[in-house]
Design a protein around this motif. Structure first.
Motif, mmCIF file in Angstrom:
data_model
loop_
_atom_site.group_PDB
_atom_site.id
_atom_site.type_symbol
_atom_site.label_atom_id
_atom_site.label_comp_id
_atom_site.label_asym_id
_atom_site.label_seq_id
_atom_site.Cartn_x
_atom_site.Cartn_y
_atom_site.Cartn_z
ATOM 1 N N SER A 1 0.847 -1.192 0.000
ATOM 2 C CA SER A 1 0.000 0.000 0.000
ATOM 3 C C SER A 1 0.878 1.235 0.000
ATOM 4 N N GLY A 2 0.261 2.372 -0.273
ATOM 5 C CA GLY A 2 1.007 3.619 -0.332
ATOM 6 C C GLY A 2 1.166 4.072 -1.770
ATOM 7 N N SER A 3 2.296 4.669 -2.057
ATOM 8 C CA SER A 3 2.558 5.209 -3.392
ATOM 9 C C SER A 3 3.226 4.134 -4.254
ATOM 10 N N ILE A 4 2.418 3.494 -5.097
ATOM 11 C CA ILE A 4 2.914 2.394 -5.924
ATOM 12 C C ILE A 4 3.287 2.924 -7.307
ATOM 13 N N LEU A 5 4.565 2.800 -7.648
ATOM 14 C CA LEU A 5 5.040 3.216 -8.965
ATOM 15 C C LEU A 5 5.348 1.979 -9.804
ATOM 16 N N ARG A 6 5.152 2.148 -11.096
ATOM 17 C CA ARG A 6 5.549 1.072 -12.017
ATOM 18 C C ARG A 6 6.618 1.584 -12.960
ATOM 19 N N PRO A 7 7.520 0.701 -13.396
ATOM 20 C CA PRO A 7 7.527 -0.719 -13.068
ATOM 21 C C PRO A 7 8.085 -0.995 -11.668
ATOM 22 N N TYR A 8 7.767 -2.163 -11.151
ATOM 23 C CA TYR A 8 8.305 -2.579 -9.877
ATOM 24 C C TYR A 8 8.580 -4.077 -9.913
ATOM 25 N N VAL A 9 9.324 -4.500 -8.932
ATOM 26 C CA VAL A 9 9.566 -5.919 -8.710
ATOM 27 C C VAL A 9 9.173 -6.234 -7.274
ATOM 28 N N MET A 10 8.403 -7.278 -7.100
ATOM 29 C CA MET A 10 8.094 -7.751 -5.753
ATOM 30 C C MET A 10 8.645 -9.149 -5.610
ATOM 31 N N GLY A 11 9.111 -9.447 -4.433
ATOM 32 C CA GLY A 11 9.691 -10.753 -4.235
ATOM 33 C C GLY A 11 9.652 -11.197 -2.794
ATOM 34 N N TRP A 12 10.010 -12.440 -2.617
ATOM 35 C CA TRP A 12 10.137 -13.038 -1.296
ATOM 36 C C TRP A 12 11.593 -13.438 -1.077
ATOM 37 N N TYR A 13 12.107 -13.051 0.068
ATOM 38 C CA TYR A 13 13.423 -13.451 0.508
ATOM 39 C C TYR A 13 13.239 -14.263 1.793
ATOM 40 N N ARG A 14 14.267 -14.998 2.160
ATOM 41 C CA ARG A 14 14.205 -15.721 3.427
ATOM 42 C C ARG A 14 15.572 -15.714 4.088
ATOM 43 N N GLN A 15 15.513 -15.829 5.410
ATOM 44 C CA GLN A 15 16.739 -15.893 6.193
ATOM 45 C C GLN A 15 16.581 -16.994 7.209
ATOM 46 N N GLY A 16 17.337 -18.075 7.008
ATOM 47 C CA GLY A 16 17.305 -19.179 7.943
ATOM 48 C C GLY A 16 18.267 -18.935 9.084
ATOM 49 N N PRO A 17 18.193 -19.759 10.128
ATOM 50 C CA PRO A 17 19.069 -19.612 11.290
ATOM 51 C C PRO A 17 20.547 -19.675 10.882
ATOM 52 N N GLY A 18 21.286 -18.641 11.226
ATOM 53 C CA GLY A 18 22.709 -18.610 10.923
ATOM 54 C C GLY A 18 23.046 -18.423 9.464
ATOM 55 N N LYS A 19 22.060 -18.047 8.666
ATOM 56 C CA LYS A 19 22.294 -17.896 7.228
ATOM 57 C C LYS A 19 22.050 -16.458 6.790
ATOM 58 N N GLN A 20 22.555 -16.138 5.610
ATOM 59 C CA GLN A 20 22.295 -14.828 5.034
ATOM 60 C C GLN A 20 20.925 -14.828 4.355
ATOM 61 N N ARG A 21 20.371 -13.636 4.236
ATOM 62 C CA ARG A 21 19.095 -13.502 3.540
ATOM 63 C C ARG A 21 19.306 -13.822 2.062
ATOM 64 N N GLU A 22 18.376 -14.592 1.497
ATOM 65 C CA GLU A 22 18.501 -14.994 0.101
ATOM 66 C C GLU A 22 17.173 -14.809 -0.629
ATOM 67 N N ALA B 1 12.617 -20.755 7.808
ATOM 68 C CA ALA B 1 13.254 -19.439 7.776
ATOM 69 C C ALA B 1 12.212 -18.375 8.088
ATOM 70 N N VAL B 2 12.699 -17.174 8.296
ATOM 71 C CA VAL B 2 11.813 -16.015 8.289
ATOM 72 C C VAL B 2 11.740 -15.533 6.842
ATOM 73 N N TYR B 3 10.532 -15.387 6.357
ATOM 74 C CA TYR B 3 10.315 -14.982 4.971
ATOM 75 C C TYR B 3 9.920 -13.506 4.945
ATOM 76 N N TYR B 4 10.592 -12.756 4.088
ATOM 77 C CA TYR B 4 10.379 -11.313 3.990
ATOM 78 C C TYR B 4 9.877 -10.944 2.604
ATOM 79 N N CYS B 5 8.881 -10.103 2.568
ATOM 80 C CA CYS B 5 8.411 -9.551 1.311
ATOM 81 C C CYS B 5 9.224 -8.301 0.982
ATOM 82 N N ASN B 6 9.525 -8.148 -0.288
ATOM 83 C CA ASN B 6 10.301 -6.985 -0.743
ATOM 84 C C ASN B 6 9.625 -6.362 -1.950
#
Length: 115
Positions: free
Chosen positions: A25-46, A91-96
C-alpha cells in the motif's frame, strides 16, 4: 513510500504446503519488482522468488518446481505458494518491493517445517 504487510506463515510438516501473501500500500510506482526473501538460522538472507509488474518471474534453484509466485496488480498483492516443503525451507520470509525509488521490506513471517 510503500508499506508491506505479510501473512500466512506458520508450522507445517515436511511435504506440506503454505501460502504467503504480501499486500503493498502507499505510493505504488511502475515498473516494480516484488519478491520473497528468506533468512534461515545462521544464514544470510537470500532471494526465494520474484515477479515484476509485467509478470516475469524468477526462482532460486532450491525452490524451482515447488514454489510459485503470482501477483494481483489491481490489489498490489503478491502470493507465494509453497508446496512440498522441506525442513531446510525453515526461515523467516520477507516480502520486498523495489521500484525506481529503492527497496522496501515487510516485517517478516516465520515458516517452520518440522515433524
Amino acid at each position: 513510500q510503500v508499506q508491506l504487510v505479510e501473512s500466512g506463515g506458520g508450522l507445517v510438516q515436511p511435504g506440506g504446503s503454505l501460502r504467503l501473501s504480501c499486500a503493498a500500500s502507499g505510493s505504488i510506482l511502475r515498473p516494480y519488482v516484488m519478491g520473497w526473501y528468506r533468512q534461515g538460522p545462521g544464514k544470510q538472507r537470500e532471494l526465494v522468488a520474484g515477479i515484476t509488474s509485467e509478470g516475469s518471474t524468477n526462482y532460486a534453484d532450491s525452490v524451482k518446481g515447488r514454489f510459485t509466485i503470482s501477483r494481483d496488480n489491481a490489489k498490489n498483492t503478491v502470493v507465494l505458494q509453497m508446496n512440498s516443503l522441506k525442513p531446510e525451507d525453515t526461515a523467516v520470509y520477507y516480502c520486498n518491493h523495489r521500484d525506481s525509488r529503492g527497496g522496501y521490506w515487510g516485517q517478516g513471517t516465520q515458516v517452520t517445517v518440522s515433524a
